[in-house]
Scaffold this active site. Structure first.
Site, PDB file in Angstrom:
ATOM      1  N   ASP A 127      -0.988   1.503  -3.834  1.00 48.52           N
ATOM      2  CA  ASP A 127      -1.887   0.527  -4.459  1.00 48.52           C
ATOM      3  C   ASP A 127      -3.194   1.171  -4.915  1.00 48.52           C
ATOM      4  OD1 ASP A 127      -2.857   0.827  -1.860  1.00 48.52           O
ATOM      5  OD2 ASP A 127      -3.458  -1.273  -1.679  1.00 48.52           O
TER       6      ASP A 127
ATOM      7  N   SER B   7       0.806  -1.224   0.000  1.00 44.14           N
ATOM      8  CA  SER B   7       0.000   0.000   0.000  1.00 44.14           C
ATOM      9  C   SER B   7       0.841   1.276   0.000  1.00 44.14           C
ATOM     10  CB  SER B   7      -0.970  -0.060   1.180  1.00 44.14           C
ATOM     11  OG  SER B   7      -1.850   1.026   1.144  1.00 44.14           O
TER      12      SER B   7
HETATM   13 MG    MG Z   1      -3.439   1.660  -0.036  1.00 41.10          MG
END
Ligand code: MG
Length: 455
Positions: A243, A98
């Site tokens: 992400d 992420s």
């Molecule tokens: Mg993320």
């Protein structure tokens, strides 16, 4: 990742080849495969250099446990989540860290509805992993691997179904999009072009070392985006995390707005169309989110901090909208997970329909000022500090969902929360003036220090 624990607040995370190795990924993959019991699973990854390595390690072990793997390649996390639901696949594994720096990677496990698995399900996988209870298939019952190369296309098409495309297209909005050299590049620029926006991209080439900026869309990482929005005279800037499930916006003046301000715009539009709905948001969100709910007949459901908690709460109470202050918006009609491109489309639709700039729309909202602080506190004293503090704030309007949040009559508030990763307490104050916010942080820092001295 500590003893008997793999999952943190956002799946499994660690430094590549130090805290998370291919050998571990194989073991984790076979634990996940055993948990799913010979099902069909989708697998994809973000742009990190270690993505293909971990994807192959996890794929091998899923196949070994008899699961069929549908490999989607590189894609935004929300595109992979959408694909699981859209293709009626039994679940999925996403290799991503992420917003963490490029040397990290991680493993997220997704249920068939596209939402990350629950805490209880994580514990089941941890049990299999730590007790070595993986169940492998016979040589003639191994899983198969398939390619699923269309997920990014399907994702862009799905988002367009939830906004007024012709209204947005008419306005020819100029957007600068900063995808942090990661998977946001695979969907957002194309979505924007199909919405007839004029698109300027920065950090759009995929490069797993993230040379353009750190992948967390925090103001200090977005100064280049803000500068370019002004330089090219754009209407809007948007930045994604690594992400592409979070989106932070920059207005036409180059001002960066934190996520609860743009979430409140989406919330207002949503409640005008869907009055009396529940809005799910962590206690760390601004009172602004509550003000909008009060003004437009919505009901706030506060949760613990964490995107999985927001998704799981939405699922449990059938809520259609959730949002976080870090730029995560969960638009249930599309999917009850954070989705950076969906969020961008919703903001464009609001701007197009109102015929207003982002700075105008944000200026119409109630204004709050934020001040943050932290106090060092040893791990073993965190609980005691909280208990003592609770004793001192009896009678006030408080929530103990996550640390303690206190709302005052003058619309100021403070959240005092133990950090999950460091030996500190964090303080987040919000008020109608910067002075008041600062005073709250000072006052409660002092309270915490006094309590600590007595322990
Ligand atoms: Mg993320």
């Amino acid at each position: 990742m500590g003893a008997n624990k793999l999952f943190g607040t956002n799946g499994i995370r660690g430094l590549t080849n130090k805290e998370l190795t291919p050998e571990m990924a194989v073991k984790i993959g076979s634990a996940i495969g055993t948990f799913f019991k010979k099902k069909n699973l989708l697998l994809g990854h973000d742009a990190r250099t270690s993505g293909p390595m971990f994807a192959k390690a996890v794929t091998a072990s899923l196949v070994a446990t008899g699961c069929n793997v549908y490999f989607a390649g590189m894609a935004p996390t929300p595109a992979l989540q959408y694909a699981i639901k859209n293709h009626c696949i039994d679940g999925g594994v996403i290799i991503t860290a992420s917003h963490n720096p490029p040397e990290y990677n991680g493993i997220k496990v997704i249920w068939k509805d596209g939402i990350e698995i629950s805490h209880e399900q994580e514990i089941e996988i941890e049990k299999i992993y730590f007790e070595g209870k993986q169940v492998f298939a016979e040589w003639n019952k191994l899983g198969a691997t398939h390619e699923l190369p269309t997920v990014n296309d399907e994702y862009v098409e799905a988002i367009k179904k939830h906004v007024d495309v012709s209204e947005i297209a008419r306005k020819k909005i100029h957007v600068v999009v900063d995808t942090a050299n990661s998977v946001g590049s695979l969907a957002a620029p194309r979505l924007l072009r199909e919405l007839n926006c004029k698109v300027t991209t920065i950090n759009a080439n995929i490069d797993g070392t993230f040379p353009g900026r750190m992948p967390e869309p925090r103001p200090e990482n977005l100064t280049e985006l803000a500068r370019i929005v002004r330089a090219v005279d754009a209407d809007l800037g948007v930045a994604f995390d690594g992400d592409a499930d979070r989106a932070i916006f920059v207005d036409e003046k180059g001002e960066i707005h934190w996520g609860d301000k743009t979430f409140a715009l989406i919330e207002k539009e949503f409640l005008i169309r869907n009055p009396n709905e529940k809005i799910v948001t962590p206690v760390s969100s601004s009172t602004l989110v509550k003000d909008v709910a009060d003004a437009y007949s919505g009901e706030i459901v506060w949760t613990k901090v964490g995107s999985v908690t927001v998704s799981q709460t939405m699922k449990a109470i059938k809520a259609k909208l959730g949002g976080e202050e870090n730029g995560g918006v969960f638009y249930g009609p599309h999917q009850a997970v954070r989705d950076g491109s969906m969020t961008t489309a919703l903001i464009l639709e609001i701007m197009a329909k109102a015929g207003k700039t982002l700075s105008q729309l944000i200026a119409e909202q109630p204004q709050y000022f934020i001040e943050k602080g932290k106090i060092e506190c040893p791990e073993d004293k965190k609980d005691k500090v909280l208990q003592k503090l609770l004793g001192q704030v009896q009678g006030l309007n408080i929530s103990t969902i996550d640390g303690v949040k206190i709302w005052f009559e003058d619309k100021s508030s403070i959240l005092i929360r133990p950090s999950g990763t460091e030996p500190i307490y964090r303080l987040y104050a919000e008020a109608k003036s910067p002075e008041k916010a600062r005073k709250l942080v000072e006052e409660y820092s002092l309270k915490l220090e006094k309590i600590l001295k007595t322990l």
